[in-house]
Design a protein around this motif. Structure first.
Motif, PDB file in Angstrom:
ATOM      1  N   ASN A   1       4.301 -35.428   2.966  1.00 15.18           N
ATOM      2  CA  ASN A   1       4.080 -35.934   4.332  1.00 15.18           C
ATOM      3  C   ASN A   1       3.358 -37.268   4.426  1.00 15.18           C
ATOM      4  O   ASN A   1       3.188 -37.790   5.525  1.00 15.18           O
ATOM      5  N   CYS A   2       2.904 -37.809   3.299  1.00 16.53           N
ATOM      6  CA  CYS A   2       2.176 -39.079   3.370  1.00 16.53           C
ATOM      7  C   CYS A   2       3.135 -40.237   3.616  1.00 16.53           C
ATOM      8  O   CYS A   2       4.319 -40.175   3.293  1.00 16.53           O
ATOM      9  N   LEU A   3       2.605 -41.338   4.165  1.00 16.11           N
ATOM     10  CA  LEU A   3       3.352 -42.590   4.226  1.00 16.11           C
ATOM     11  C   LEU A   3       3.378 -43.207   2.837  1.00 16.11           C
ATOM     12  O   LEU A   3       2.522 -42.918   1.994  1.00 16.11           O
TER      13      LEU A   3
ATOM     14  N   ASP B   1      -3.587 -49.438  11.108  1.00 23.01           N
ATOM     15  CA  ASP B   1      -4.117 -48.195  11.691  1.00 23.01           C
ATOM     16  C   ASP B   1      -3.789 -46.986  10.817  1.00 23.01           C
ATOM     17  O   ASP B   1      -4.627 -46.094  10.633  1.00 23.01           O
ATOM     18  N   ALA B   2      -2.561 -46.953  10.281  1.00 23.00           N
ATOM     19  CA  ALA B   2      -2.175 -45.828   9.409  1.00 23.00           C
ATOM     20  C   ALA B   2      -3.001 -45.841   8.119  1.00 23.00           C
ATOM     21  O   ALA B   2      -3.377 -44.782   7.596  1.00 23.00           O
ATOM     22  N   LEU B   3      -3.314 -47.044   7.607  1.00 18.25           N
ATOM     23  CA  LEU B   3      -4.200 -47.144   6.437  1.00 18.25           C
ATOM     24  C   LEU B   3      -5.576 -46.577   6.776  1.00 18.25           C
ATOM     25  O   LEU B   3      -6.117 -45.740   6.045  1.00 18.25           O
ATOM     26  N   PHE B   4      -6.144 -47.026   7.892  1.00 11.26           N
ATOM     27  CA  PHE B   4      -7.500 -46.601   8.267  1.00 11.26           C
ATOM     28  C   PHE B   4      -7.553 -45.086   8.481  1.00 11.26           C
ATOM     29  O   PHE B   4      -8.568 -44.447   8.244  1.00 11.26           O
ATOM     30  N   ARG B   5      -6.440 -44.502   8.959  1.00  6.39           N
ATOM     31  CA  ARG B   5      -6.391 -43.048   9.150  1.00  6.39           C
ATOM     32  C   ARG B   5      -6.182 -42.299   7.841  1.00  6.39           C
ATOM     33  O   ARG B   5      -6.178 -41.068   7.817  1.00  6.39           O
ATOM     34  N   GLY B   6      -5.953 -43.013   6.720  1.00  6.26           N
ATOM     35  CA  GLY B   6      -5.746 -42.350   5.432  1.00  6.26           C
ATOM     36  C   GLY B   6      -4.384 -41.688   5.327  1.00  6.26           C
ATOM     37  O   GLY B   6      -4.224 -40.713   4.587  1.00  6.26           O
TER      38      GLY B   6
ATOM     39  N   TYR C   1      10.053 -45.712   9.243  1.00  9.04           N
ATOM     40  CA  TYR C   1       9.580 -46.397  10.446  1.00  9.04           C
ATOM     41  C   TYR C   1       9.577 -47.904  10.180  1.00  9.04           C
ATOM     42  O   TYR C   1       9.304 -48.335   9.049  1.00  9.04           O
ATOM     43  N   LEU C   2       9.855 -48.698  11.220  1.00 11.44           N
ATOM     44  CA  LEU C   2       9.671 -50.151  11.125  1.00 11.44           C
ATOM     45  C   LEU C   2       8.380 -50.470  11.872  1.00 11.44           C
ATOM     46  O   LEU C   2       8.341 -50.481  13.101  1.00 11.44           O
ATOM     47  N   MET C   3       7.292 -50.673  11.098  1.00 13.86           N
ATOM     48  CA  MET C   3       5.949 -50.803  11.699  1.00 13.86           C
ATOM     49  C   MET C   3       5.518 -52.258  11.771  1.00 13.86           C
ATOM     50  O   MET C   3       5.754 -53.024  10.833  1.00 13.86           O
ATOM     51  N   ASN C   4       4.828 -52.620  12.838  1.00 10.14           N
ATOM     52  CA  ASN C   4       4.190 -53.938  12.836  1.00 10.14           C
ATOM     53  C   ASN C   4       2.865 -53.849  12.059  1.00 10.14           C
ATOM     54  O   ASN C   4       2.436 -52.759  11.658  1.00 10.14           O
ATOM     55  N   VAL C   5       2.263 -55.016  11.859  1.00  7.45           N
ATOM     56  CA  VAL C   5       1.088 -55.082  10.983  1.00  7.45           C
ATOM     57  C   VAL C   5      -0.062 -54.219  11.514  1.00  7.45           C
ATOM     58  O   VAL C   5      -0.751 -53.552  10.736  1.00  7.45           O
TER      59      VAL C   5
ATOM     60  N   SER D   1     -12.443 -43.018   9.691  1.00 10.70           N
ATOM     61  CA  SER D   1     -11.777 -44.306   9.601  1.00 10.70           C
ATOM     62  C   SER D   1     -12.138 -44.906   8.263  1.00 10.70           C
ATOM     63  O   SER D   1     -13.302 -45.183   7.992  1.00 10.70           O
ATOM     64  N   LYS D   2     -11.133 -45.060   7.401  1.00 13.39           N
ATOM     65  CA  LYS D   2     -11.394 -45.574   6.057  1.00 13.39           C
ATOM     66  C   LYS D   2     -11.340 -47.089   6.066  1.00 13.39           C
ATOM     67  O   LYS D   2     -10.495 -47.692   6.733  1.00 13.39           O
ATOM     68  N   SER D   3     -12.245 -47.724   5.304  1.00 15.45           N
ATOM     69  CA  SER D   3     -12.176 -49.166   5.109  1.00 15.45           C
ATOM     70  C   SER D   3     -11.190 -49.442   3.974  1.00 15.45           C
ATOM     71  O   SER D   3     -10.786 -48.534   3.242  1.00 15.45           O
TER      72      SER D   3
END
Lengths: 323, 323
Positions: free
Chosen positions: A170-172, A270-275, A261-265, A7-9
């Motif tokens: 494959n990255c966001l 979560d996607a950021l923390f997963r890298g 994707y239409l993502m909520n905050v 989990s990345k900060s």
């Protein structure tokens, strides 16, 4: 695609992007500087690039370039100096052609790329995108985040990059992102890419997009960027926001995007923390979440550090000299 | 009050605020560092302040402080170390009391000021506002810009400071601005000051204010700041926006504000160019104009430089160490 267990900060994500060392004023200069050659354009005393010693040794320099190993400088002084607005770009093209012909560098991967302006040069000069990384010249990008305010809160349009891309497959990513080509401004880049990547109409983008600043960092090329490791990539990314109604749908319009994707905050966080985000797109998203009051000094102890790190002062000029 | 004949650029205004020299990585460290003493809290290896040699010589140090002229360090190691959360603050209070009693420094002007937290300390510690400048400790402020979107475009509420203020009398300022006191967060500071300075209700400020980031800089105290010249003032200002309807009127509610103006963007820009704003409030306004798309990379050639300079990485910690 990110380690499921990690989990990345937010600060980790900044560190992944801005990974050229910072100097401590209370210590002697780090030896990361000692192997760097400064790249100079003609008589301009300001360096315009940071070239690794290993690149200096490998590069098939033409006669337009003088290498001074004593002062660790590479000088571009075109043999044909009739018209500076042409001669510097021409000399750089000849050099890159030779490197392509001799297949010297993996980062160029044997082909030409689009021309990028050399920022802060006193006359128009450009160099191909991937070659600019070899010379450690400032790259310019532009990113647009498209979002909508719904009853359930803010949602953000997030694309997934194609698995076939050379860099960060494959990255966001940011909703719309591109490199600023020579001869265009950052906003023109956004308009072009918004149509190409997300099917957003020029009319809407021109009318409702807001310029909100820029981020800057010095990245070191890694395996996800492709090619030689450790190339110095000073970068400026111009940042834009576009709020749209819920009726607007971002759709892929070229083969660089796999899907939207239409993502909520919370999904974005979560996607950021997963890298899962492309390295610099993660920083653009952190900047967005800060500017919209999601990440605050109350919920993030490294808030001030993150703000400073996202806006690194580059050791290269970003504007022509006042004459 | 600004020279009528002068016209300052945005970059000039940044230079006025962030006026501690920047280091050039290609040159030996500037000698602005050589006369600075690092201020340390106990065993923490990270410096928490930048003290001028002239201050070290004049300060009536108590026994809680050890001065090492060899390594140029001031160590605060409280004689009574029972409870770190009290002993460091107490030792600093005793030092300031002595400096007030002996009337050592003009910047303190013979009186106590409100306590500020020492940012990044590993335990709660605070020091009085004006004394923090003597020790070169990071100050924290919070600024809120209140604006309204009208048929004629965006307008911004701009106060003029009282002519009776010790610092920056008569200058224009951010709508609401204050120092973050020890024990409160930046947003709590904004709520307190919004009522005190602009008659804005707590309910509205809590509901509609958006945190948008922070700026950071290292200022050197000058005549408009009052007291000793050249004191090193590393500063972080948390930035907030509040959009209000045209029915909301900002009114002075204490004797620090002379009057409020509702200015359109061109009036704000002209006042900036005339140098009418308080030094750091000019930077807050430039940040606002960038975030709202008024100043862009297309109309300001120093855009990237300004963004970096407004977000200086301070050479002092801004968060406690991870343990």
């Amino acid at each position: 695609m990110g380690d499921q267990t990690a989990s990345k900060s937010y600060l980790d994500l900044i560190n992944d992007c801005d990974n050229f060392p910072w100097d401590d004023p209370f210590k002697p200069l780090g030896n990361h500087w000692s192997s760097i050659y400064q790249f100079h354009l003609g008589a301009d005393l300001r360096p315009h690039g940071l070239v690794l010693e290993s690149t200096v040794k490998k590069m098939p320099w033409t006669q337009d370039f003088k290498i001074d190993h004593e002062s660790k400088k590479v000088h571009l002084t075109p043999l044909n100096e009739d018209d500076a607005s042409i001669s510097y770009t021409t000399a750089l093209s000849k050099l890159i052609q030779r490197a392509i012909d001799e297949d010297t560098f993996a980062v160029i991967h044997g082909q030409h790329s689009e021309p990028y302006a050399i920022m802060g040069a006193n006359f128009p000069a450009s160099v191909e995108r991937y070659a600019s990384h070899l010379l450690g010249i400032v790259s310019r990008g532009a990113h647009l985040t498209v979002y909508t305010n719904t009853r359930e809160g803010m949602k953000i349009w997030v694309p997934r990059r194609s698995p076939k891309l050379f860099t960060y497959p494959n990255c966001l990513d940011t909703t719309v992102a591109g490199g600023v080509a020579a001869g265009e401004g950052p906003f023109e880049c956004i308009i072009r890419e918004a149509e190409e990547e997300a099917s957003l109409s020029e009319g809407q983008v021109r009318k409702d997009t807001v310029a909100t600043g820029c981020i800057s960092y010095i990245g070191l090329n890694d395996s996800r960027g492709g090619g030689e490791m450790g190339l110095i990539c000073p970068t400026i990314i111009y940042v834009y926001d576009l709020e749209v109604g819920e009726d607007i749908i971002c759709r892929q319009n070229d083969d660089e995007v796999k899907e939207f994707y239409l993502m909520n905050v919370n999904e974005v966080k979560d996607a950021l923390f997963r890298g899962e985000f492309k390295t610099n797109s993660a920083v653009i998203m952190i900047d967005f979440l800060i500017r919209h009051g999601v990440i605050t000094s109350e919920n993030e102890k490294h808030y001030a550090e993150i703000m400073a790190r996202m806006h690194r002062k580059l050791p290269l000029p970003t504007a022509p000299e006042d004459i």
